[in-house]
Write a protein that holds these residues in place. Structure first.
Motif, PDB file in Angstrom:
ATOM      1  N   CYS A  35       9.236   2.863   7.558  1.00 33.39           N
ATOM      2  CA  CYS A  35       8.035   3.405   6.906  1.00 33.39           C
ATOM      3  C   CYS A  35       7.727   4.824   7.387  1.00 33.39           C
ATOM      4  O   CYS A  35       7.531   5.042   8.587  1.00 33.39           O
ATOM      5  CB  CYS A  35       6.840   2.493   7.169  1.00 33.39           C
ATOM      6  SG  CYS A  35       5.305   3.105   6.429  1.00 33.39           S
ATOM      7  N   PRO A  36       7.648   5.784   6.478  1.00 31.50           N
ATOM      8  CA  PRO A  36       7.354   7.157   6.897  1.00 31.50           C
ATOM      9  C   PRO A  36       5.897   7.362   7.301  1.00 31.50           C
ATOM     10  O   PRO A  36       5.557   8.390   7.888  1.00 31.50           O
ATOM     11  CB  PRO A  36       7.706   7.977   5.652  1.00 31.50           C
ATOM     12  CG  PRO A  36       7.508   7.044   4.515  1.00 31.50           C
ATOM     13  CD  PRO A  36       7.881   5.680   5.036  1.00 31.50           C
ATOM     14  N   MET A  37       5.035   6.408   7.027  1.00 27.40           N
ATOM     15  CA  MET A  37       3.619   6.549   7.364  1.00 27.40           C
ATOM     16  C   MET A  37       3.287   6.035   8.763  1.00 27.40           C
ATOM     17  O   MET A  37       2.272   6.419   9.342  1.00 27.40           O
ATOM     18  CB  MET A  37       2.754   5.813   6.327  1.00 27.40           C
ATOM     19  CG  MET A  37       2.860   6.376   4.929  1.00 27.40           C
ATOM     20  SD  MET A  37       2.585   8.167   4.841  1.00 27.40           S
ATOM     21  CE  MET A  37       0.881   8.262   5.354  1.00 27.40           C
ATOM     22  N   VAL A  38       4.111   5.171   9.309  1.00 28.53           N
ATOM     23  CA  VAL A  38       3.837   4.571  10.622  1.00 28.53           C
ATOM     24  C   VAL A  38       3.580   5.626  11.702  1.00 28.53           C
ATOM     25  O   VAL A  38       2.611   5.513  12.455  1.00 28.53           O
ATOM     26  CB  VAL A  38       4.957   3.589  11.037  1.00 28.53           C
ATOM     27  CG1 VAL A  38       4.859   3.227  12.504  1.00 28.53           C
ATOM     28  CG2 VAL A  38       4.891   2.340  10.172  1.00 28.53           C
ATOM     29  N   PRO A  39       4.405   6.679  11.805  1.00 23.99           N
ATOM     30  CA  PRO A  39       4.163   7.659  12.872  1.00 23.99           C
ATOM     31  C   PRO A  39       2.803   8.363  12.778  1.00 23.99           C
ATOM     32  O   PRO A  39       2.349   8.945  13.748  1.00 23.99           O
ATOM     33  CB  PRO A  39       5.300   8.675  12.700  1.00 23.99           C
ATOM     34  CG  PRO A  39       6.359   7.943  11.959  1.00 23.99           C
ATOM     35  CD  PRO A  39       5.633   6.979  11.071  1.00 23.99           C
ATOM     36  N   PHE A  40       2.171   8.298  11.617  1.00 23.50           N
ATOM     37  CA  PHE A  40       0.889   8.961  11.411  1.00 23.50           C
ATOM     38  C   PHE A  40      -0.268   7.973  11.393  1.00 23.50           C
ATOM     39  O   PHE A  40      -1.363   8.306  10.948  1.00 23.50           O
ATOM     40  CB  PHE A  40       0.928   9.747  10.092  1.00 23.50           C
ATOM     41  CG  PHE A  40       2.067  10.716  10.051  1.00 23.50           C
ATOM     42  CD1 PHE A  40       2.024  11.906  10.756  1.00 23.50           C
ATOM     43  CD2 PHE A  40       3.219  10.410   9.346  1.00 23.50           C
ATOM     44  CE1 PHE A  40       3.091  12.787  10.748  1.00 23.50           C
ATOM     45  CE2 PHE A  40       4.296  11.293   9.316  1.00 23.50           C
ATOM     46  CZ  PHE A  40       4.230  12.482  10.021  1.00 23.50           C
ATOM     47  N   SER A  41      -0.024   6.766  11.854  1.00 26.60           N
ATOM     48  CA  SER A  41      -1.050   5.726  11.832  1.00 26.60           C
ATOM     49  C   SER A  41      -1.296   5.187  13.234  1.00 26.60           C
ATOM     50  O   SER A  41      -0.561   5.491  14.174  1.00 26.60           O
ATOM     51  CB  SER A  41      -0.613   4.578  10.915  1.00 26.60           C
ATOM     52  OG  SER A  41       0.389   3.793  11.545  1.00 26.60           O
ATOM     53  N   ALA A  42      -2.304   4.360  13.363  1.00 25.91           N
ATOM     54  CA  ALA A  42      -2.616   3.715  14.637  1.00 25.91           C
ATOM     55  C   ALA A  42      -1.555   2.687  15.016  1.00 25.91           C
ATOM     56  O   ALA A  42      -1.577   2.167  16.128  1.00 25.91           O
ATOM     57  CB  ALA A  42      -3.984   3.060  14.563  1.00 25.91           C
ATOM     58  N   ALA A  74      -2.321   2.189   6.044  1.00 27.39           N
ATOM     59  CA  ALA A  74      -1.608   3.469   5.926  1.00 27.39           C
ATOM     60  C   ALA A  74      -0.573   3.495   4.809  1.00 27.39           C
ATOM     61  O   ALA A  74      -0.116   4.567   4.411  1.00 27.39           O
ATOM     62  CB  ALA A  74      -0.919   3.795   7.251  1.00 27.39           C
ATOM     63  N   CYS A  75      -0.205   2.337   4.289  1.00 30.52           N
ATOM     64  CA  CYS A  75       0.862   2.259   3.286  1.00 30.52           C
ATOM     65  C   CYS A  75       0.548   3.097   2.050  1.00 30.52           C
ATOM     66  O   CYS A  75      -0.519   2.973   1.465  1.00 30.52           O
ATOM     67  CB  CYS A  75       1.080   0.806   2.875  1.00 30.52           C
ATOM     68  SG  CYS A  75       2.333   0.614   1.585  1.00 30.52           S
ATOM     69  N   THR A  76       1.487   3.944   1.685  1.00 33.80           N
ATOM     70  CA  THR A  76       1.351   4.753   0.469  1.00 33.80           C
ATOM     71  C   THR A  76       2.387   4.356  -0.576  1.00 33.80           C
ATOM     72  O   THR A  76       2.594   5.069  -1.550  1.00 33.80           O
ATOM     73  CB  THR A  76       1.496   6.256   0.793  1.00 33.80           C
ATOM     74  OG1 THR A  76       2.761   6.475   1.415  1.00 33.80           O
ATOM     75  CG2 THR A  76       0.368   6.742   1.676  1.00 33.80           C
ATOM     76  N   THR A  78       5.767   4.178  -0.574  1.00 30.32           N
ATOM     77  CA  THR A  78       6.921   5.061  -0.790  1.00 30.32           C
ATOM     78  C   THR A  78       8.161   4.293  -1.201  1.00 30.32           C
ATOM     79  O   THR A  78       9.040   4.840  -1.843  1.00 30.32           O
ATOM     80  CB  THR A  78       7.266   5.855   0.487  1.00 30.32           C
ATOM     81  OG1 THR A  78       7.695   4.942   1.499  1.00 30.32           O
ATOM     82  CG2 THR A  78       6.101   6.690   0.966  1.00 30.32           C
ATOM     83  N   GLY A  79       8.263   3.034  -0.775  1.00 34.05           N
ATOM     84  CA  GLY A  79       9.431   2.230  -1.088  1.00 34.05           C
ATOM     85  C   GLY A  79      10.538   2.323  -0.048  1.00 34.05           C
ATOM     86  O   GLY A  79      11.561   1.651  -0.180  1.00 34.05           O
ATOM     87  N   SER A  80      10.353   3.127   0.976  1.00 37.86           N
ATOM     88  CA  SER A  80      11.354   3.228   2.036  1.00 37.86           C
ATOM     89  C   SER A  80      11.590   1.878   2.694  1.00 37.86           C
ATOM     90  O   SER A  80      12.701   1.558   3.101  1.00 37.86           O
ATOM     91  CB  SER A  80      10.908   4.232   3.103  1.00 37.86           C
ATOM     92  OG  SER A  80      10.742   5.496   2.536  1.00 37.86           O
ATOM     93  N   CYS A  81      10.541   1.087   2.773  1.00 38.79           N
ATOM     94  CA  CYS A  81      10.637  -0.243   3.376  1.00 38.79           C
ATOM     95  C   CYS A  81      11.539  -1.155   2.546  1.00 38.79           C
ATOM     96  O   CYS A  81      12.314  -1.943   3.090  1.00 38.79           O
ATOM     97  CB  CYS A  81       9.250  -0.862   3.528  1.00 38.79           C
ATOM     98  SG  CYS A  81       8.280  -0.863   1.994  1.00 38.79           S
ATOM     99  N   ASN A  82      11.449  -1.054   1.234  1.00 35.67           N
ATOM    100  CA  ASN A  82      12.277  -1.900   0.365  1.00 35.67           C
ATOM    101  C   ASN A  82      13.758  -1.615   0.566  1.00 35.67           C
ATOM    102  O   ASN A  82      14.577  -2.534   0.598  1.00 35.67           O
ATOM    103  CB  ASN A  82      11.915  -1.691  -1.103  1.00 35.67           C
ATOM    104  CG  ASN A  82      10.612  -2.344  -1.482  1.00 35.67           C
ATOM    105  OD1 ASN A  82       9.870  -2.830  -0.630  1.00 35.67           O
ATOM    106  ND2 ASN A  82      10.309  -2.352  -2.757  1.00 35.67           N
ATOM    107  N   GLU A  83      14.091  -0.352   0.698  1.00 33.18           N
ATOM    108  CA  GLU A  83      15.481   0.030   0.904  1.00 33.18           C
ATOM    109  C   GLU A  83      16.004  -0.476   2.238  1.00 33.18           C
ATOM    110  O   GLU A  83      17.191  -0.760   2.378  1.00 33.18           O
ATOM    111  CB  GLU A  83      15.619   1.550   0.834  1.00 33.18           C
ATOM    112  CG  GLU A  83      15.291   2.118  -0.529  1.00 33.18           C
ATOM    113  CD  GLU A  83      15.206   3.639  -0.537  1.00 33.18           C
ATOM    114  OE1 GLU A  83      15.622   4.277   0.451  1.00 33.18           O
ATOM    115  OE2 GLU A  83      14.714   4.182  -1.529  1.00 33.18           O
TER     116      GLU A  83
END
Length: 137
Positions: A35-42, A74-76, A78-83
């Motif tokens: 997930c690209p959002m994890v580094p920007f989340s708690a 934080a999830c937006t 992106t679909g990176s997780c699905n891949e």
């Protein structure tokens, strides 16, 4: 409505998907790690496996944990997780359904869209020239 047709509620569909995802998920944490959002989340320092287990708990109507709630918020999509998912679970949908369920149960705060326009303008400014901003915003 014909005799063979039946009405299925959205809640029933969600519950069915939740059960399917819970059974299919191997709890490896690959979706969280991708997930690209994890580094920007708690949730940035959380254990990936624990975060996934927490999201599945949210999905089932539980409270999850701090990391799973932060990741879900934080999830937006992106679909990176699905891949990244080796089990083909569709973590993007899992997070979306967990957010819906968590909002219903109170585990997650209800969405407050009062500041949505202000946020949209901030993001728009990032891609606009000063002239465009004066004209459109």
């Amino acid at each position: 409505m014909g005799a063979r047709e039946r009405v299925v509620s959205l809640a029933a569909l969600r519950e069915g998907e939740a059960a399917r995802m819970d059974a299919a998920c191997i709890r490896c944490g690959a979706c969280f790690a991708a997930c690209p959002m994890v580094p920007f989340s708690a949730a940035k320092d959380a254990d990936p496996v624990g975060a996934v287990v927490g999201v599945l708990d949210l999905l089932a109507g539980g409270a999850g944990d701090e990391a799973s709630r932060a990741w879900t918020a934080a999830c937006t999509r992106t679909g990176s997780c699905n891949e990244a998912c080796p089990a083909g679970v569709d973590p993007r949908l899992m997070l979306r359904l967990a957010k819906w369920r968590g909002s219903e149960t109170g585990a997650l705060p209800k969405r407050d869209a009062r500041d949505a326009m202000a946020r949209a303008k901030v993001f728009a400014r990032l891609g606009m020239s000063e002239e465009e901003q004066a004209r459109w915003l």
